[in-house]
Design a protein around this motif. Structure first.
Motif, PDB file in Angstrom:
ATOM      1  N   THR A 188      66.499-109.615  -4.043  1.00 37.16           N
ATOM      2  CA  THR A 188      66.395-108.412  -3.393  1.00 37.16           C
ATOM      3  C   THR A 188      65.243-108.708  -2.245  1.00 37.16           C
ATOM      4  O   THR A 188      64.232-109.288  -2.352  1.00 37.16           O
ATOM      5  CB  THR A 188      65.369-107.403  -4.405  1.00 37.16           C
ATOM      6  OG1 THR A 188      66.268-107.121  -5.362  1.00 37.16           O
ATOM      7  CG2 THR A 188      65.208-106.167  -3.564  1.00 37.16           C
ATOM      8  N   GLN A 189      65.813-108.208  -1.044  1.00 39.07           N
ATOM      9  CA  GLN A 189      64.983-108.373   0.087  1.00 39.07           C
ATOM     10  C   GLN A 189      63.874-107.381   0.268  1.00 39.07           C
ATOM     11  O   GLN A 189      63.987-106.263  -0.011  1.00 39.07           O
ATOM     12  CB  GLN A 189      65.896-108.228   1.409  1.00 39.07           C
ATOM     13  CG  GLN A 189      65.322-108.548   2.759  1.00 39.07           C
ATOM     14  CD  GLN A 189      65.043-110.104   3.145  1.00 39.07           C
ATOM     15  OE1 GLN A 189      65.772-110.843   2.503  1.00 39.07           O
ATOM     16  NE2 GLN A 189      64.285-110.262   4.238  1.00 39.07           N
ATOM     17  N   THR A 190      62.570-108.045   0.695  1.00 37.19           N
ATOM     18  CA  THR A 190      61.431-107.108   1.138  1.00 37.19           C
ATOM     19  C   THR A 190      61.194-106.797   2.287  1.00 37.19           C
ATOM     20  O   THR A 190      61.371-107.474   2.983  1.00 37.19           O
ATOM     21  CB  THR A 190      60.149-107.812   0.608  1.00 37.19           C
ATOM     22  OG1 THR A 190      60.203-108.235  -1.002  1.00 37.19           O
ATOM     23  CG2 THR A 190      59.095-106.779   0.638  1.00 37.19           C
ATOM     24  N   ARG A 191      61.104-105.423   2.457  1.00 36.79           N
ATOM     25  CA  ARG A 191      61.010-105.046   3.940  1.00 36.79           C
ATOM     26  C   ARG A 191      59.762-104.720   4.082  1.00 36.79           C
ATOM     27  O   ARG A 191      58.861-103.994   3.528  1.00 36.79           O
ATOM     28  CB  ARG A 191      61.992-103.846   4.176  1.00 36.79           C
ATOM     29  CG  ARG A 191      62.263-103.391   5.586  1.00 36.79           C
ATOM     30  CD  ARG A 191      63.289-102.221   5.771  1.00 36.79           C
ATOM     31  NE  ARG A 191      63.091-101.212   4.933  1.00 36.79           N
ATOM     32  CZ  ARG A 191      62.580-100.100   5.223  1.00 36.79           C
ATOM     33  NH1 ARG A 191      62.292 -99.831   6.405  1.00 36.79           N
ATOM     34  NH2 ARG A 191      62.620 -98.931   4.337  1.00 36.79           N
ATOM     35  N   ASP A 244      61.370-109.825   8.585  1.00 35.72           N
ATOM     36  CA  ASP A 244      61.209-108.729   7.808  1.00 35.72           C
ATOM     37  C   ASP A 244      60.976-107.304   8.757  1.00 35.72           C
ATOM     38  O   ASP A 244      60.952-106.350   8.184  1.00 35.72           O
ATOM     39  CB  ASP A 244      60.239-108.879   6.795  1.00 35.72           C
ATOM     40  CG  ASP A 244      58.771-109.035   7.048  1.00 35.72           C
ATOM     41  OD1 ASP A 244      58.486-109.388   8.428  1.00 35.72           O
ATOM     42  OD2 ASP A 244      57.895-109.507   6.141  1.00 35.72           O
ATOM     43  N   TYR A 275      55.088-102.493   1.714  1.00 30.22           N
ATOM     44  CA  TYR A 275      56.439-103.460   1.354  1.00 30.22           C
ATOM     45  C   TYR A 275      57.290-102.547   0.623  1.00 30.22           C
ATOM     46  O   TYR A 275      56.891-101.987  -0.524  1.00 30.22           O
ATOM     47  CB  TYR A 275      55.490-104.535   0.713  1.00 30.22           C
ATOM     48  CG  TYR A 275      54.652-105.291   1.410  1.00 30.22           C
ATOM     49  CD1 TYR A 275      55.292-106.466   2.211  1.00 30.22           C
ATOM     50  CD2 TYR A 275      53.315-105.300   1.493  1.00 30.22           C
ATOM     51  CE1 TYR A 275      54.324-107.188   3.159  1.00 30.22           C
ATOM     52  CE2 TYR A 275      52.549-106.105   2.274  1.00 30.22           C
ATOM     53  CZ  TYR A 275      53.174-107.158   3.250  1.00 30.22           C
ATOM     54  OH  TYR A 275      52.280-107.618   3.830  1.00 30.22           O
ATOM     55  N   LYS A 329      60.879-102.885  -1.605  1.00 28.36           N
ATOM     56  CA  LYS A 329      61.715-103.807  -2.195  1.00 28.36           C
ATOM     57  C   LYS A 329      62.919-102.937  -3.012  1.00 28.36           C
ATOM     58  O   LYS A 329      62.223-102.292  -3.919  1.00 28.36           O
ATOM     59  CB  LYS A 329      60.727-104.617  -3.312  1.00 28.36           C
ATOM     60  CG  LYS A 329      61.444-105.862  -3.725  1.00 28.36           C
ATOM     61  CD  LYS A 329      60.624-106.572  -4.667  1.00 28.36           C
ATOM     62  CE  LYS A 329      60.734-108.171  -4.283  1.00 28.36           C
ATOM     63  NZ  LYS A 329      59.644-108.803  -5.029  1.00 28.36           N
ATOM     64  N   ASP A 362      56.757-101.085  -3.058  1.00 32.66           N
ATOM     65  CA  ASP A 362      56.361-102.145  -4.055  1.00 32.66           C
ATOM     66  C   ASP A 362      54.914-102.293  -3.879  1.00 32.66           C
ATOM     67  O   ASP A 362      54.183-102.321  -5.024  1.00 32.66           O
ATOM     68  CB  ASP A 362      56.929-103.340  -3.593  1.00 32.66           C
ATOM     69  CG  ASP A 362      56.720-104.410  -4.661  1.00 32.66           C
ATOM     70  OD1 ASP A 362      56.747-104.399  -5.976  1.00 32.66           O
ATOM     71  OD2 ASP A 362      56.269-105.758  -4.145  1.00 32.66           O
TER      72      ASP A 362
END
Length: 162
Positions: free
Chosen positions: A2-5, A43, A94, A96, A101
């Motif tokens: 899973t990509q964290t933005r 990101d 953040y 996720k 998150d």
């Protein structure tokens, strides 16, 4: 995976409330031509200076050196203090997997540095890395909190302290 933005908020009354405060180091690296080392974060697609979180059993100087090498491939030595930046105007969210998150209010120690080796390289944390003449900074999208560190480091003789 899973990509964290990352979403950086600046002076935003609608920003989410912080859930943590974490210390970090950033480095204002200038080469012999007085150019500034910048990297582009994948990101959030913004340009920034090397920055990262302080690990256990690590000094702020070690953190700045490590983060610069990890993010840009450039080896540096620390030569001074830009300042300590703790303003509540900057909040980092953040996200996720579509869920928040963490919401962090940074405590950043920004250091002056010069390159001593290595070579520019992109990484998972930097989609682009380059040397920029300070006169050309207006052409790069830089978050106001980071631009505040850069501007102080380029113009002031005394360290900044929030």
């Amino acid at each position: 995976m899973t990509q964290t933005r990352r979403i950086d908020h600046w002076q935003d009354p609608n920003a989410p409330k912080p859930t943590s405060r974490k210390p970090s180091a950033s480095v204002l690296v200038r080469d012999v031509h007085d150019r500034l080392l910048l990297l582009r974060r994948p990101d959030n697609d913004l340009w920034t200076i090397p920055t990262g979180g302080l690990k256990k059993n690590e000094t702020i100087t070690e953190c700045g050196i490590r983060e610069c090498r990890e993010e840009t491939g450039v080896l540096i030595e620390i030569i001074g203090l830009v300042g300590v930046f703790t303003t509540p105007d900057h909040v980092i969210e953040y996200v996720k997997g579509g869920e928040v998150d963490e919401v962090r209010q940074p405590v950043n120690v920004c250091l002056h540095a010069r390159p001593v080796g290595g070579e520019l390289t992109t990484t998972d944390e930097a989609s682009a890395v380059l040397w920029v003449d300070p006169a050309d900074l207006a052409g790069y999208e830089i978050h106001p909190a980071v631009r505040r560190r850069i501007d102080h480091g380029l113009s002031a003789t005394e360290p900044h302290i929030d």
